[in-house]
Design an enzyme around this catalytic site. Structure first.
Site, PDB file in Angstrom:
ATOM      1  N   TYR A 150      19.591 -25.633  19.702  1.00  0.00           N
ATOM      2  CA  TYR A 150      19.536 -26.832  18.872  1.00  0.00           C
ATOM      3  C   TYR A 150      18.198 -26.944  18.139  1.00  0.00           C
ATOM      4  CZ  TYR A 150      19.196 -31.650  17.345  1.00  0.00           C
ATOM      5  OH  TYR A 150      19.012 -32.773  16.566  1.00  0.00           O
TER       6      TYR A 150
ATOM      7  N   HIS B 126      16.213 -36.813   4.535  1.00  0.00           N
ATOM      8  CA  HIS B 126      15.716 -37.883   5.399  1.00  0.00           C
ATOM      9  C   HIS B 126      14.619 -38.716   4.723  1.00  0.00           C
ATOM     10  CE1 HIS B 126      18.130 -35.968   8.354  1.00  0.00           C
ATOM     11  NE2 HIS B 126      17.656 -36.653   9.370  1.00  0.00           N
TER      12      HIS B 126
ATOM     13  N   ASN C 220      10.532 -36.219  14.253  1.00  0.00           N
ATOM     14  CA  ASN C 220      11.031 -36.802  15.503  1.00  0.00           C
ATOM     15  C   ASN C 220       9.892 -37.450  16.282  1.00  0.00           C
ATOM     16  OD1 ASN C 220      13.715 -36.917  16.580  1.00  0.00           O
ATOM     17  ND2 ASN C 220      13.859 -34.718  16.165  1.00  0.00           N
TER      18      ASN C 220
ATOM     19  N   TYR D 126      -2.411 -81.792  25.231  1.00  0.00           N
ATOM     20  CA  TYR D 126      -2.167 -80.410  25.671  1.00  0.00           C
ATOM     21  C   TYR D 126      -2.782 -79.377  24.726  1.00  0.00           C
ATOM     22  CZ  TYR D 126       1.405 -81.904  29.078  1.00  0.00           C
ATOM     23  OH  TYR D 126       2.082 -82.448  30.134  1.00  0.00           O
TER      24      TYR D 126
ATOM     25  N   ARG E  51      -6.402 -79.353  25.881  1.00  0.00           N
ATOM     26  CA  ARG E  51      -6.606 -79.083  27.301  1.00  0.00           C
ATOM     27  C   ARG E  51      -6.021 -77.741  27.735  1.00  0.00           C
ATOM     28  NH1 ARG E  51      -3.409 -82.461  31.519  1.00  0.00           N
ATOM     29  NH2 ARG E  51      -3.036 -83.674  29.637  1.00  0.00           N
TER      30      ARG E  51
ATOM     31  N   PHE F 287      12.211 -39.763  21.993  1.00  0.00           N
ATOM     32  CA  PHE F 287      11.928 -40.334  20.676  1.00  0.00           C
ATOM     33  C   PHE F 287      12.376 -41.787  20.558  1.00  0.00           C
ATOM     34  CE2 PHE F 287      15.826 -37.754  20.616  1.00  0.00           C
ATOM     35  CZ  PHE F 287      16.755 -38.785  20.538  1.00  0.00           C
TER      36      PHE F 287
ATOM     37  N   GLU G  72      23.908 -41.550  17.130  1.00  0.00           N
ATOM     38  CA  GLU G  72      22.750 -42.410  17.406  1.00  0.00           C
ATOM     39  C   GLU G  72      23.272 -43.845  17.488  1.00  0.00           C
ATOM     40  OE1 GLU G  72      19.952 -41.405  14.343  1.00  0.00           O
ATOM     41  OE2 GLU G  72      20.001 -39.276  14.873  1.00  0.00           O
TER      42      GLU G  72
END
Length: 523
Positions: free
Chosen positions: A59, A89, A202, A289, A292, A337, A423
């Site tokens: 791969y 990409h 990646n 508040y 304080r 990743f 994905e």
């Protein structure tokens, strides 16, 4: 880009520190690569080359990617495969990402390449380092990353520029072609070999870079939040007794302890605070508040930041790629990743930022309300009715706080599937980081408005003298904006004080006035 002088940052030999990332990303520090690092990279590359010659598919080396991982690619088509991966990409859209974010992304990906765990050639490492040193910043677009598999689109834009394609800016200048910029820097465009395209995209480098930059800024802004609170507490005749160390020890959160100690130091020596210590001079039992509980809120934000910094440090020690080359020489697919660890803390910080800004705006509002500000004029106006004072400055703070509350909605729970359901769960860490950057900017502006209002209220308490630390801040603000008087064009003054807050000048002015450890330098 700032031209501050910094020691060269060497990649690959050990994890980078957050300060080194900021130095390269924001201040232009140079990057170095040791001979030993290049040799280690080349040793790993030799393993990838052996696998590339294997008739069995591996791969990312001899196959397609993602949902196409089972498609075998013949050797003569693999360079085209790598180039096609990057070109396809590099699909970002929207406004340009800021230069410091892109430089952080470049550096962090370079660091991973230099570990020898990705299988790239040493030439790739040298080109990435050379681009940083030549201040070649690829154009990266705002939208495109889902935070899984890492920041694919932003990293692909950087890789595309390293190939001599796409557009860049050099030294923050005009847009130019990547090929021309590389040639001017005597850098040879990359022709990607097996595995290298994947190795360049990646990673979690974009979201991590934004986390590191935001964390750096928030350290200083949380110190500044204490300073703004001290100005409000002092000028609204609040008490510092509630910040006593023994009271803080009853609830031992480190951030609360540190914030309370800081408030005690900031208010030490204040004649204004001393003027109403006598119970006969002050009939209030408790402060509101927002006064304080300042250390409780600021302290919770400090603890959240500390957790985020722990996560960032772990990520800085990581070598993220898929597949990755293990130290014993295996090439293994993995899910490292995925951006969830970073995305979560980015969202946590956005929540903390919104709440620190919210309590700051409440303190500002109290200072302007004649029913609650202990004898000061409405809106701190010079001539109420004729003048509006800081009325609309509070509107601006309120508007920002409202936006920060929207930005606090987490991105990391909003997974959306992609890549033909391969994905099917993503982190949205890039979106969480973009939200946080906007939130940090908003916090600086809200704090600046509180500082301005607190200084004006303090000045109206004259002749009582402020604490040395708050007085030093008042002097800084007075130099930038002037003192009390009729209404004037307020926007430039808000911008000027925002710059004093964002650059750390307010924090340094306060720190210079007392002997405890100095606060962080500018961002």
């Amino acid at each position: 880009m700032s031209q501050l002088s910094h020691t060269e940052v060497v990649v690959g030999d050990r994890p980078l520190t957050p300060g080194e990332v900021v130095a390269v990303a924001r201040h232009g520090a140079r990057v170095g690569v040791s001979v030993e690092t290049l040799a280690r990279v080349d040793r790993t590359r030799s393993l990838i080359e052996r696998l590339a010659d294997d008739p069995h598919p591996h791969y990312g080396i001899s196959t397609g990617f993602g949902a196409l991982a089972t498609t075998f690619i013949a050797p003569e088509r693999r360079r085209q495969l790598q180039a096609s991966l990057i070109r396809s990409h590099a699909a970002g859209t929207g406004a340009e990402v800021g230069e410091e974010v892109i430089r952080a992304l470049q550096l962090l990906r370079l660091q991973t390449l230099a570990t020898g765990r990705t299988g790239v050639r040493s030439h790739v490492v040298e080109v990435y380092a050379g681009m940083l040193n030549a201040e070649i910043t690829p154009i990266v677009r705002e939208y495109g990353s889902l935070g899984c598999s890492g920041d694919l689109a932003p990293l692909a834009h950087v890789a595309l520029a390293a190939m001599g394609e796409g557009e860049v800016r050099v030294g923050g200048g005009e847009v130019t072609s990547a090929r021309d910029a590389l040639a001017a820097a005597s850098l040879t465009p990359l022709v990607l070999e097996e595995k290298e395209g994947l190795a360049l995209i990646n990673g979690t480098d974009g979201m991590l870079g934004m986390l590191l930059l935001a964390a750096h800024d928030l350290e200083m802004l949380l110190d500044t939040a204490d300073i703004a609170a001290a100005l409000s507490i002092e000028s609204q005749l609040g008490t510092d007794a509630v910040f006593a160390a023994d009271l803080m020890a009853l609830r031992p959160h480190p951030g609360q302890r540190d914030s309370a100690a800081h408030l005690r130091a900031l208010l030490a020596g204040s004649d204004i605070v001393a003027s109403h210590r006598d119970p006969g001079a002050c009939t209030r039992v408790q402060d509101a508040y927002s006064l304080r509980c300042s250390p409780q809120v600021h302290g919770a934000a400090r603890d959240t930041l500390a957790h985020a910094q722990t996560v960032a440090a772990r990520e800085l020690a990581a070598a993220i790629d898929n597949p990755v080359v293990t130290p014993d020489g295996r090439v293994e697919s993995n899910g490292n990743f995925h951006g969830a660890p970073i995305a979560f803390v980015l969202d946590f910080l956005a929540i903390a930022v919104a709440d620190v800004a919210s309590i700051s705006e409440r303190r500002t509002d109290r200072a302007l309300d004649v029913a609650r500000n202990q004898g000061l004029p409405p809106f701190l106006a010079s001539e109420p009715g004729v003048d509006s004072g800081f009325m609309i400055a509070q509107y601006a703070a309120a508007g920002i706080v409202s936006e920060l509350k929207r930005l606090a909605a987490p991105a990391s729970v909003d997974s959306i599937p992609s890549s033909a359901m391969q994905e099917d769960h993503v982190s949205m860490g890039w979106a969480a980081a973009r939200k946080l950057r906007r939130a940090v900017d908003g916090l600086a502006r809200v704090l600046a408005i509180e500082v301005m209002v607190g200084v004006r209220a303090q000045q109206l308490r004259a002749p009582l003298r402020p604490a040395p630390a708050t007085g030093a801040v008042a002097g800084l603000v007075r130099d930038a904006c002037g003192g009390p008087g009729p209404d004037r064009f307020l926007s430039p003054e808000i911008e000027a004080v925002t710059d004093l807050v964002a650059t750390g000048a307010v924090a340094r002015a306060a720190a210079s006035a007392f002997s405890s450890a100095p606060l962080k330098e500018d961002s």
